[in-house]
Scaffold this motif. Structure first.
Motif, PDB file in Angstrom:
ATOM      1  N   LEU A 193       0.862  -1.181   0.000  1.00 54.45           N
ATOM      2  CA  LEU A 193       0.000   0.000   0.000  1.00 54.45           C
ATOM      3  C   LEU A 193       0.898   1.230   0.000  1.00 54.45           C
ATOM      4  O   LEU A 193       1.701   1.422   0.918  1.00 54.45           O
ATOM      5  CB  LEU A 193      -0.889   0.005   1.245  1.00 54.45           C
ATOM      6  CG  LEU A 193      -1.780   1.238   1.439  1.00 54.45           C
ATOM      7  CD1 LEU A 193      -2.806   1.362   0.320  1.00 54.45           C
ATOM      8  CD2 LEU A 193      -2.470   1.192   2.809  1.00 54.45           C
ATOM      9  N   ILE A 194       0.795   2.052  -1.040  1.00 59.62           N
ATOM     10  CA  ILE A 194       1.665   3.215  -1.156  1.00 59.62           C
ATOM     11  C   ILE A 194       0.857   4.503  -1.052  1.00 59.62           C
ATOM     12  O   ILE A 194      -0.358   4.522  -1.231  1.00 59.62           O
ATOM     13  CB  ILE A 194       2.492   3.199  -2.470  1.00 59.62           C
ATOM     14  CG1 ILE A 194       1.568   3.262  -3.702  1.00 59.62           C
ATOM     15  CG2 ILE A 194       3.373   1.966  -2.524  1.00 59.62           C
ATOM     16  CD1 ILE A 194       2.327   3.413  -5.005  1.00 59.62           C
ATOM     17  N   GLU A 195       1.568   5.585  -0.762  1.00 61.82           N
ATOM     18  CA  GLU A 195       0.951   6.908  -0.610  1.00 61.82           C
ATOM     19  C   GLU A 195       1.514   7.866  -1.643  1.00 61.82           C
ATOM     20  O   GLU A 195       2.701   7.816  -1.965  1.00 61.82           O
ATOM     21  CB  GLU A 195       1.238   7.478   0.773  1.00 61.82           C
ATOM     22  CG  GLU A 195       0.789   6.633   1.941  1.00 61.82           C
ATOM     23  CD  GLU A 195       1.312   7.193   3.255  1.00 61.82           C
ATOM     24  OE1 GLU A 195       0.922   8.330   3.610  1.00 61.82           O
ATOM     25  OE2 GLU A 195       2.117   6.510   3.910  1.00 61.82           O
ATOM     26  N   ALA A 196       0.656   8.749  -2.119  1.00 60.05           N
ATOM     27  CA  ALA A 196       1.092   9.808  -3.026  1.00 60.05           C
ATOM     28  C   ALA A 196       0.658  11.151  -2.460  1.00 60.05           C
ATOM     29  O   ALA A 196      -0.409  11.271  -1.857  1.00 60.05           O
ATOM     30  CB  ALA A 196       0.503   9.608  -4.417  1.00 60.05           C
ATOM     31  N   GLU A 197       1.524  12.132  -2.650  1.00 64.56           N
ATOM     32  CA  GLU A 197       1.175  13.509  -2.316  1.00 64.56           C
ATOM     33  C   GLU A 197       1.107  14.269  -3.632  1.00 64.56           C
ATOM     34  O   GLU A 197       2.126  14.540  -4.250  1.00 64.56           O
ATOM     35  CB  GLU A 197       2.221  14.123  -1.388  1.00 64.56           C
ATOM     36  CG  GLU A 197       1.828  15.495  -0.883  1.00 64.56           C
ATOM     37  CD  GLU A 197       2.745  15.980   0.228  1.00 64.56           C
ATOM     38  OE1 GLU A 197       2.753  17.186   0.489  1.00 64.56           O
ATOM     39  OE2 GLU A 197       3.452  15.151   0.832  1.00 64.56           O
ATOM     40  N   GLY A 198      -0.127  14.555  -4.074  1.00 68.07           N
ATOM     41  CA  GLY A 198      -0.290  15.027  -5.432  1.00 68.07           C
ATOM     42  C   GLY A 198       0.056  13.885  -6.370  1.00 68.07           C
ATOM     43  O   GLY A 198      -0.472  12.777  -6.246  1.00 68.07           O
ATOM     44  N   ALA A 199       0.946  14.126  -7.302  1.00 72.77           N
ATOM     45  CA  ALA A 199       1.384  13.076  -8.229  1.00 72.77           C
ATOM     46  C   ALA A 199       2.708  12.457  -7.805  1.00 72.77           C
ATOM     47  O   ALA A 199       3.280  11.648  -8.537  1.00 72.77           O
ATOM     48  CB  ALA A 199       1.507  13.652  -9.635  1.00 72.77           C
ATOM     49  N   THR A 200       3.223  12.805  -6.626  1.00 75.72           N
ATOM     50  CA  THR A 200       4.527  12.336  -6.164  1.00 75.72           C
ATOM     51  C   THR A 200       4.369  11.211  -5.153  1.00 75.72           C
ATOM     52  O   THR A 200       3.614  11.343  -4.175  1.00 75.72           O
ATOM     53  CB  THR A 200       5.310  13.490  -5.518  1.00 75.72           C
ATOM     54  OG1 THR A 200       5.443  14.561  -6.458  1.00 75.72           O
ATOM     55  CG2 THR A 200       6.700  13.028  -5.079  1.00 75.72           C
ATOM     56  N   ILE A 201       5.063  10.104  -5.396  1.00 77.26           N
ATOM     57  CA  ILE A 201       5.040   8.988  -4.458  1.00 77.26           C
ATOM     58  C   ILE A 201       5.935   9.323  -3.273  1.00 77.26           C
ATOM     59  O   ILE A 201       7.079   9.747  -3.445  1.00 77.26           O
ATOM     60  CB  ILE A 201       5.528   7.688  -5.121  1.00 77.26           C
ATOM     61  CG1 ILE A 201       4.716   7.405  -6.387  1.00 77.26           C
ATOM     62  CG2 ILE A 201       5.421   6.520  -4.146  1.00 77.26           C
ATOM     63  CD1 ILE A 201       3.233   7.289  -6.179  1.00 77.26           C
ATOM     64  N   LYS A 202       5.413   9.129  -2.068  1.00 78.27           N
ATOM     65  CA  LYS A 202       6.183   9.478  -0.874  1.00 78.27           C
ATOM     66  C   LYS A 202       7.388   8.547  -0.708  1.00 78.27           C
ATOM     67  O   LYS A 202       7.321   7.349  -1.019  1.00 78.27           O
ATOM     68  CB  LYS A 202       5.299   9.423   0.367  1.00 78.27           C
ATOM     69  CG  LYS A 202       4.252  10.526   0.415  1.00 78.27           C
ATOM     70  CD  LYS A 202       3.600  10.605   1.778  1.00 78.27           C
ATOM     71  CE  LYS A 202       2.692  11.805   1.879  1.00 78.27           C
ATOM     72  NZ  LYS A 202       2.102  11.939   3.231  1.00 78.27           N
ATOM     73  N   LYS A 203       8.469   9.124  -0.201  1.00 77.20           N
ATOM     74  CA  LYS A 203       9.707   8.365  -0.044  1.00 77.20           C
ATOM     75  C   LYS A 203       9.518   7.167   0.878  1.00 77.20           C
ATOM     76  O   LYS A 203      10.103   6.103   0.658  1.00 77.20           O
ATOM     77  CB  LYS A 203      10.811   9.283   0.495  1.00 77.20           C
ATOM     78  CG  LYS A 203      12.159   8.606   0.602  1.00 77.20           C
ATOM     79  CD  LYS A 203      13.231   9.554   1.107  1.00 77.20           C
ATOM     80  CE  LYS A 203      14.576   8.841   1.258  1.00 77.20           C
ATOM     81  NZ  LYS A 203      15.625   9.753   1.793  1.00 77.20           N
ATOM     82  N   ALA A 204       8.710   7.324   1.908  1.00 73.25           N
ATOM     83  CA  ALA A 204       8.472   6.211   2.836  1.00 73.25           C
ATOM     84  C   ALA A 204       7.877   5.017   2.107  1.00 73.25           C
ATOM     85  O   ALA A 204       8.222   3.865   2.388  1.00 73.25           O
ATOM     86  CB  ALA A 204       7.550   6.659   3.966  1.00 73.25           C
TER      87      ALA A 204
END
Length: 305
Positions: free
Chosen positions: A6-17
């Motif tokens: 399960l991944i997270e995005a902030e806007g169109a950017t995938i979070k480093k974590a």
């Protein structure tokens, strides 16, 4: 073996974590990633080493709904993984509950497909645990794993999936995001954190000029957050965010064990405190005993020079 991350995005950017969680999951074999939300699917497809992107663009950001969505597809996977962020820690224990398995949280090392290392006693010790569950549900401490890289060379296929999962007694009302020009706390190269020694919220702003000079994120101790000096999203510690920057500056922080659990893996730690016996000095590489209200302006001036 196949793993779902399960991944997270902030806007169109995938979070480093999330990129670190993907890198950790590759130890198990093939990796699918699940992205919830309207944006970021094409960026997620660029993550090296993944098989496909599952994209649900209409699911509300409601932990109950996301957990139910993951649980419905869980039989396809041997491991379900996320970063140990607030988002991951909100969703994955619910997934584990729906699957009736034991979640394994804050994993710092993967020994094999069944065996993992995680901190216990507020990070004072490490425990090696082995799971016999058919599906392992893990959260990964991103500071302990390198981030997966992004590449345009061979993007993974993006598969749109149905988000029609109804959860009784839970309603999505909305989401409020805090916008800042500063780096994200969990992935910042430099972090400066304030504690109760700053005395009030107005004095907490004294950290900002130094943070601006260093391009740093600003954190806070739990005591500072509880006192109303800083918002919850700035809390560093066992019950806040886990950080491991190249440079961590602790200002007016006593160094309670709860706080140390969230930052002691930082590469270089600098402590500023009036009390020479403060526990923060036990983990600091450099310690400065003195009045922070005198030291911070001097530090700002020196950085400006």
């Amino acid at each position: 073996m196949t793993t779902l991350v399960l991944i997270e995005a902030e806007g169109a950017t995938i979070k480093k974590a999330s990129l670190s969680a993907v890198a950790a999951a590759r130890a198990f074999g093939d990796v699918d990633v699940l992205l919830i939300g309207a944006h970021g699917a094409q960026e997620a497809a660029k993550i090296e080493g993944i098989t496909r992107v599952l994209h649900a663009d209409s699911t509300p950001h409601l932990a109950e709904s996301i957990a139910a969505l993951i649980a419905d597809r869980a039989s396809e996977y041997d491991h379900i993984v996320s970063a140990a962020t607030a988002y991951g820690k909100n969703v994955l224990p619910r997934v584990a509950g729906l699957l009736d398995v034991q979640p394994i949280t804050e994993v710092v090392e993967i020994i094999d497909a069944d065996t993992f290392v995680r901190p216990i006693y507020a990070g004072s010790a490490l425990s090696t645990v082995r799971s016999r569950d058919a599906i392992k549900v893990l959260t990964i401490r991103n500071a302990n794993f390198d981030a997966a890289k992004l590449s345009d060379a061979s993007p993974a296929p993006v598969e749109a999936i149905s988000a029609a999962v109804e959860v009784p007694d839970a309603e999505y009302v909305g989401i409020e995001l805090t916008h800042s020009d500063r780096p994200e706390l969990e992935s910042a190269r430099v972090v400066i954190s304030g504690g109760r020694g700053l005395k009030d919220a107005a004095n907490f702003k004294l950290l900002e000029p130094v943070a601006d000079k260093l391009g740093a994120a600003i954190g806070a101790s739990r005591a500072a957050v509880d006192a109303g000096f800083a918002p919850n999203e700035m809390q560093v510690g066992q019950t806040g965010k886990i950080v491991a920057p190249e440079l961590y500056i602790a200002v007016g922080l006593s160094g309670a064990i709860q706080h140390l659990a969230g930052m002691k893996d930082s590469r270089v730690i600098v402590a500023i405190n009036m009390d020479p016996e403060a526990p923060i000095f036990s983990v600091a590489d450099y310690g400065l005993v003195g009045d922070l209200f005198e030291i911070l302006p001097q530090l700002k001036a020196e950085l400006g020079a």
